[in-house]
Scaffold this motif. Structure first.
Motif, PDB file in Angstrom:
ATOM      1  N   CYS A 136      79.423 110.066 -42.129  1.00  0.00           N
ATOM      2  CA  CYS A 136      79.395 110.610 -40.859  1.00  0.00           C
ATOM      3  C   CYS A 136      78.157 111.545 -40.947  1.00  0.00           C
ATOM      4  N   TRP A 139      74.411 109.077 -38.549  1.00  0.00           N
ATOM      5  CA  TRP A 139      75.209 108.354 -37.731  1.00  0.00           C
ATOM      6  C   TRP A 139      74.875 106.584 -37.728  1.00  0.00           C
ATOM      7  N   SER A 172      93.856 101.082 -30.978  1.00  0.00           N
ATOM      8  CA  SER A 172      92.679 100.876 -31.830  1.00  0.00           C
ATOM      9  C   SER A 172      91.285 101.165 -31.261  1.00  0.00           C
ATOM     10  N   VAL A 174      90.683 103.166 -28.821  1.00  0.00           N
ATOM     11  CA  VAL A 174      90.712 104.516 -28.552  1.00  0.00           C
ATOM     12  C   VAL A 174      90.173 105.189 -29.879  1.00  0.00           C
ATOM     13  N   ALA A 175      90.798 104.842 -31.148  1.00  0.00           N
ATOM     14  CA  ALA A 175      90.338 105.287 -32.251  1.00  0.00           C
ATOM     15  C   ALA A 175      89.113 104.989 -32.703  1.00  0.00           C
ATOM     16  N   TYR A 177      86.616 104.694 -30.774  1.00  0.00           N
ATOM     17  CA  TYR A 177      85.535 105.529 -29.923  1.00  0.00           C
ATOM     18  C   TYR A 177      85.679 106.707 -30.483  1.00  0.00           C
ATOM     19  N   LEU A 178      86.846 107.384 -30.780  1.00  0.00           N
ATOM     20  CA  LEU A 178      86.988 108.799 -31.201  1.00  0.00           C
ATOM     21  C   LEU A 178      86.094 108.904 -32.601  1.00  0.00           C
ATOM     22  N   ALA A 179      86.299 107.880 -33.438  1.00  0.00           N
ATOM     23  CA  ALA A 179      85.674 107.766 -34.691  1.00  0.00           C
ATOM     24  C   ALA A 179      84.058 107.786 -34.572  1.00  0.00           C
ATOM     25  N   LYS A 181      82.438 108.899 -31.774  1.00  0.00           N
ATOM     26  CA  LYS A 181      81.957 110.196 -31.275  1.00  0.00           C
ATOM     27  C   LYS A 181      82.064 111.444 -32.379  1.00  0.00           C
ATOM     28  N   MET A 182      83.047 111.489 -33.271  1.00  0.00           N
ATOM     29  CA  MET A 182      83.302 112.285 -34.051  1.00  0.00           C
ATOM     30  C   MET A 182      82.107 112.200 -35.195  1.00  0.00           C
TER      31      MET A 182
END
Length: 244
Positions: A136, A139, A172, A174-175, A177-179, A181-182
Motif C-alpha cells: 500500500c 499505489w 466482493s 465493495v471490498a 473498492y475499499l481496498a 481507496k485505502m
C-alpha cells in the motif's frame, strides 16, 4: 532561482521517497516468500479431489513457474540502484503470482456449488488484504498486485451471473473498492509522513552514517549558523530587558 530550488527539492524528495518505498516493499516481498510457496501447496488437499486432474496440474505447474520467476525478479532488484527499473521488476514479480491466483476462479470454482465459490472468495480476499500490508505504500505496486487478482473474478462473475447469488460478488466488489481507496489513502499518508521527516532532517544528511562524537560539534555549529541571530529588537530580548 527560487522556482529552480523548489523543483530540485521536489525531485530529491520524490527520489528519496521512491527509494524508501522500494526498500520497504522489497523487504516485505522477501519475508512473504515462504507464504507464497506454502499457499499453493495448501490447495492440494483442498482441491485435488474436486478439480479436473489435468486442470489442477496445469494450474499448479504454472503457479510453481511464476513463484520461481518471482524469486529471480526479487533477487534482481537488489543488483542495481536504478529505482524505476527495480519498481518495474517488483511490480511484475507480485503481479504474475496474483494473476495465477485469479485464474483459479476458472479452475477450482463451480458456479453451481456455493460452498466452492465462497471458499475461493475467502482465499481471494485473504490474498488481497495480506498484500495491502506490504504494497500500500506505493499505489502503483498495489494496483499491479490487486488488478490481476480481481479482474479474472469480475470476468467469472459476468460470465456466470445467471447461477451466482449477486450479493456475494457485490460484497466482493465493495471490498475491492475499499481496498483500492485505502491503498491510495495510505500511500498519500505515508508520503506526507515521510515529507515531514525529511523536512525535519535535511535530505543531505539522510544518506550519511550516524555522526560520531568528533563530527557532532561540526553539525551543531552548522545548525547554529542556520538559526537566525537574536537581535536587540526581537520581542524576546525586549521582554528580557523590560524586566530590569
Amino acid at each position: 532561482m527560487i522556482e529552480s530550488a523548489r523543483e530540485d527539492s521536489s525531485y530529491q524528495f520524490k527520489a528519496l521517497a521512491a527509494r524508501e518505498k522500494l526498500q520497504y516493499m522489497l523487504a516485505y516481498a522477501r519475508t512473504s516468500t515462504i507464504a507464497t510457496i506454502l499457499a499453493p501447496l495448501l490447495c492440494i488437499p483442498l482441491y485435488i479431489d474436486s478439480t479436473d486432474d489435468l486442470l489442477f496440474k496445469a494450474w499448479f505447474a504454472l503457479m510453481a513457474a511464476v513463484v520461481i520467476v518471482r524469486l529471480f525478479l526479487i533477487r534482481a532488484v537488489a543488483q542495481t540502484d536504478d529505482v524505476q527499473r527495480n519498481m518495474v521488476l517488483l511490480n511484475t514479480a507480485v503481479g504474475i503470482v496474483t494473476f495465477v491466483w485469479g485464474l483459479g476462479w476458472f479452475v477450482f470454482v463451480t458456479a453451481s456449488e456455493p460452498m466452492e465459490y465462497l471458499t475461493y472468495q475467502i482465499i481471494s480476499l485473504t490474498v488481497l488484504f495480506v498484500g495491502m500490508v506490504g504494497y500500500c505504500v506505493n499505489w502503483k505496486t498495489f494496483f499491479a498486485f490487486v488488478f490481476p487478482l480481481k479482474m479474472p473474478e469480475l470476468i467469472y462473475v459476468v460470465t456466470h451471473h445467471d447461477v451466482i447469488s449477486l450479493p456475494i460478488p457485490l460484497g466482493s466488489l465493495v471490498a475491492f473498492y475499499l481496498a483500492l481507496k485505502m491503498g491510495i489513502l495510505f500511500s498519500k499518508s505515508w508520503e506526507n509522513h515521510f515529507r515531514c521527516g525529511s523536512e525535519t532532517t535535511p535530505w543531505w544528511t539522510s544518506s550519511l552514517p550516524k555522526t560520531t562524537h568528533r563530527s557532532r560539534p561540526i553539525l551543531q555549529s552548522q545548525n547554529s549558523l542556520q538559526r537566525p541571530a537574536m537581535t536587540c529588537d526581537s520581542p524576546c530580548r525586549r521582554s528580557i530587558f523590560s524586566l530590569k
